[in-house]
Design a protein around this motif. Structure first.
Motif, mmCIF file in Angstrom:
data_model
loop_
_atom_site.group_PDB
_atom_site.id
_atom_site.type_symbol
_atom_site.label_atom_id
_atom_site.label_comp_id
_atom_site.label_asym_id
_atom_site.label_seq_id
_atom_site.Cartn_x
_atom_site.Cartn_y
_atom_site.Cartn_z
ATOM 1 N N GLU A 98 -39.794 9.237 34.788
ATOM 2 C CA GLU A 98 -40.344 7.913 35.093
ATOM 3 C C GLU A 98 -39.553 6.809 34.395
ATOM 4 O O GLU A 98 -39.328 5.743 34.971
ATOM 5 C CB GLU A 98 -41.811 7.838 34.688
ATOM 6 C CG GLU A 98 -42.739 8.526 35.655
ATOM 7 C CD GLU A 98 -44.196 8.335 35.281
ATOM 8 O OE1 GLU A 98 -44.560 7.248 34.779
ATOM 9 O OE2 GLU A 98 -44.965 9.279 35.504
ATOM 10 N N THR A 99 -39.143 7.055 33.164
ATOM 11 C CA THR A 99 -38.343 6.062 32.436
ATOM 12 C C THR A 99 -36.996 5.856 33.120
ATOM 13 O O THR A 99 -36.544 4.717 33.292
ATOM 14 C CB THR A 99 -38.135 6.498 30.973
ATOM 15 O OG1 THR A 99 -39.405 6.736 30.379
ATOM 16 C CG2 THR A 99 -37.396 5.438 30.191
ATOM 17 N N LYS A 102 -37.593 3.854 36.344
ATOM 18 C CA LYS A 102 -37.814 2.421 36.112
ATOM 19 C C LYS A 102 -36.538 1.730 35.646
ATOM 20 O O LYS A 102 -36.306 0.568 35.958
ATOM 21 C CB LYS A 102 -38.932 2.209 35.099
ATOM 22 C CG LYS A 102 -40.283 2.528 35.678
ATOM 23 C CD LYS A 102 -41.388 2.256 34.702
ATOM 24 C CE LYS A 102 -42.709 2.582 35.377
ATOM 25 N NZ LYS A 102 -43.848 2.327 34.525
ATOM 26 N N ASN A 103 -35.715 2.442 34.911
ATOM 27 C CA ASN A 103 -34.479 1.862 34.391
ATOM 28 C C ASN A 103 -33.435 1.685 35.484
ATOM 29 O O ASN A 103 -32.689 0.711 35.476
ATOM 30 C CB ASN A 103 -33.939 2.742 33.269
ATOM 31 C CG ASN A 103 -33.127 1.961 32.286
ATOM 32 O OD1 ASN A 103 -32.354 1.107 32.651
ATOM 33 N ND2 ASN A 103 -33.307 2.278 31.022
ATOM 34 N N GLU A 134 -40.864 9.648 21.006
ATOM 35 C CA GLU A 134 -41.639 8.627 21.716
ATOM 36 C C GLU A 134 -42.020 9.134 23.096
ATOM 37 O O GLU A 134 -41.198 9.737 23.788
ATOM 38 C CB GLU A 134 -40.810 7.343 21.846
ATOM 39 C CG GLU A 134 -41.527 6.185 22.470
ATOM 40 C CD GLU A 134 -42.702 5.694 21.628
ATOM 41 O OE1 GLU A 134 -43.852 5.832 22.102
ATOM 42 O OE2 GLU A 134 -42.471 5.191 20.520
ATOM 43 N N ASN A 136 -44.283 6.890 24.991
ATOM 44 C CA ASN A 136 -44.764 5.681 25.663
ATOM 45 C C ASN A 136 -43.621 5.070 26.457
ATOM 46 O O ASN A 136 -42.631 4.601 25.888
ATOM 47 C CB ASN A 136 -45.303 4.698 24.621
ATOM 48 C CG ASN A 136 -45.917 3.473 25.245
ATOM 49 O OD1 ASN A 136 -45.542 3.041 26.334
ATOM 50 N ND2 ASN A 136 -46.873 2.890 24.539
ATOM 51 N N ILE A 137 -43.765 5.055 27.765
ATOM 52 C CA ILE A 137 -42.694 4.578 28.644
ATOM 53 C C ILE A 137 -42.343 3.125 28.349
ATOM 54 O O ILE A 137 -41.160 2.760 28.331
ATOM 55 C CB ILE A 137 -43.090 4.763 30.128
ATOM 56 C CG1 ILE A 137 -43.209 6.244 30.453
ATOM 57 C CG2 ILE A 137 -42.090 4.096 31.055
ATOM 58 C CD1 ILE A 137 -43.791 6.546 31.817
ATOM 59 N N ASN A 138 -43.342 2.281 28.081
ATOM 60 C CA ASN A 138 -43.071 0.864 27.807
ATOM 61 C C ASN A 138 -42.251 0.685 26.544
ATOM 62 O O ASN A 138 -41.359 -0.172 26.493
ATOM 63 C CB ASN A 138 -44.381 0.086 27.715
ATOM 64 C CG ASN A 138 -45.083 0.012 29.059
ATOM 65 O OD1 ASN A 138 -44.434 -0.040 30.103
ATOM 66 N ND2 ASN A 138 -46.396 0.017 29.047
ATOM 67 N N GLU A 139 -42.528 1.471 25.513
ATOM 68 C CA GLU A 139 -41.742 1.395 24.271
ATOM 69 C C GLU A 139 -40.296 1.815 24.513
ATOM 70 O O GLU A 139 -39.362 1.214 23.976
ATOM 71 C CB GLU A 139 -42.366 2.270 23.183
ATOM 72 C CG GLU A 139 -43.667 1.757 22.645
ATOM 73 C CD GLU A 139 -43.506 0.441 21.890
ATOM 74 O OE1 GLU A 139 -42.480 0.265 21.200
ATOM 75 O OE2 GLU A 139 -44.407 -0.402 22.013
ATOM 76 N N LEU A 141 -38.682 1.650 27.405
ATOM 77 C CA LEU A 141 -38.047 0.598 28.203
ATOM 78 C C LEU A 141 -37.702 -0.618 27.343
ATOM 79 O O LEU A 141 -36.645 -1.237 27.529
ATOM 80 C CB LEU A 141 -38.952 0.194 29.367
ATOM 81 C CG LEU A 141 -39.093 1.224 30.475
ATOM 82 C CD1 LEU A 141 -40.153 0.784 31.482
ATOM 83 C CD2 LEU A 141 -37.769 1.471 31.167
ATOM 84 N N ASN A 142 -38.584 -0.960 26.389
ATOM 85 C CA ASN A 142 -38.288 -2.072 25.478
ATOM 86 C C ASN A 142 -37.036 -1.787 24.660
ATOM 87 O O ASN A 142 -36.207 -2.677 24.438
ATOM 88 C CB ASN A 142 -39.474 -2.341 24.551
ATOM 89 C CG ASN A 142 -40.650 -2.952 25.280
ATOM 90 O OD1 ASN A 142 -40.509 -3.501 26.366
ATOM 91 N ND2 ASN A 142 -41.824 -2.841 24.685
ATOM 92 N N GLU A 145 -33.994 -2.207 26.886
ATOM 93 C CA GLU A 145 -33.732 -3.629 27.125
ATOM 94 C C GLU A 145 -33.075 -4.269 25.905
ATOM 95 O O GLU A 145 -32.148 -5.071 26.040
ATOM 96 C CB GLU A 145 -35.032 -4.371 27.480
ATOM 97 C CG GLU A 145 -35.541 -4.072 28.854
ATOM 98 C CD GLU A 145 -34.564 -4.427 29.962
ATOM 99 O OE1 GLU A 145 -33.937 -5.495 29.890
ATOM 100 O OE2 GLU A 145 -34.408 -3.606 30.891
#
Length: 170
Positions: A98-99, A102-103, A134, A136-139, A141-142, A145
């Motif tokens: 998923e990461t 999204k990337n 980790e 958490n996908i949002n972490e 992705l952060n 970025e």
């Protein structure tokens, strides 16, 4: 503990090999490992369980498990020891995919080939030294970025020019 992460296409060509703590030995042993693991996974039915208990010394010996998922043209394979939960590892594979998705906005095999540095960075955000860091996908992705920002403006490469040309022709 996670012993290794492999991404292999449907033809057995490795697209990512990451082995931890000296697992796999030298280059020849790693090639045998990839070949044997792919043969074990590719010969299974799509309806079969995604876990394989291993007794073969070439793949890690007793107490080693192969946990995998097959997405389109790619096999995402984790080689783990007996202390890891198979369902937890399947979830970890899902987080990784998923990461990547999204990337790269619909990840494909070519993304793994042409952006291997970013793929390795994402994997290192999730797993380091065989331990999960980790989930958490949002972490994740952060962090990717932030890495892109530190790299600065990207030079326009051939791939960008080709995709730009195709988008103009629509």
């Amino acid at each position: 503990m996670i012993k290794g992460v492999l991404i292999v296409n449907n033809h057995g060509k490795p697209r990512l090999i990451k082995l931890y703590d000296g697992f796999g030995g030298g280059e020849e042993q790693q090639q045998v490992l990839v070949r044997e693991v792919f043969a074990s996974v590719a010969n299974r039915s799509d309806f079969a369980c995604n876990f394989i208990e291993v007794n073969d010394e070439r793949i890690g010996g007793a107490g080693t498990k192969i946990v995998y998922r097959h997405y389109a043209t790619l096999y995402f394979i984790l080689i783990v020891d007996s202390s890891e939960s198979e369902l937890g590892i399947l979830d970890l594979i899902q987080v990784f995919v998923e990461t990547l998705d999204k990337n790269f906005e619909n990840v494909c095999e070519l993304d793994l080939i042409f952006h291997h540095d970013r793929v390795n960075f994402i994997l290192d955000e999730i797993i380091m030294g065989g331990m999960v860091l980790e989930t958490n996908i949002n972490e994740i992705l952060n962090a990717t970025e932030a890495m892109k920002e530190r790299e600065g403006p990207q030079k326009v490469g051939l791939g960008s020019r080709i995709s730009e040309a195709f988008s103009r022709n629509k």
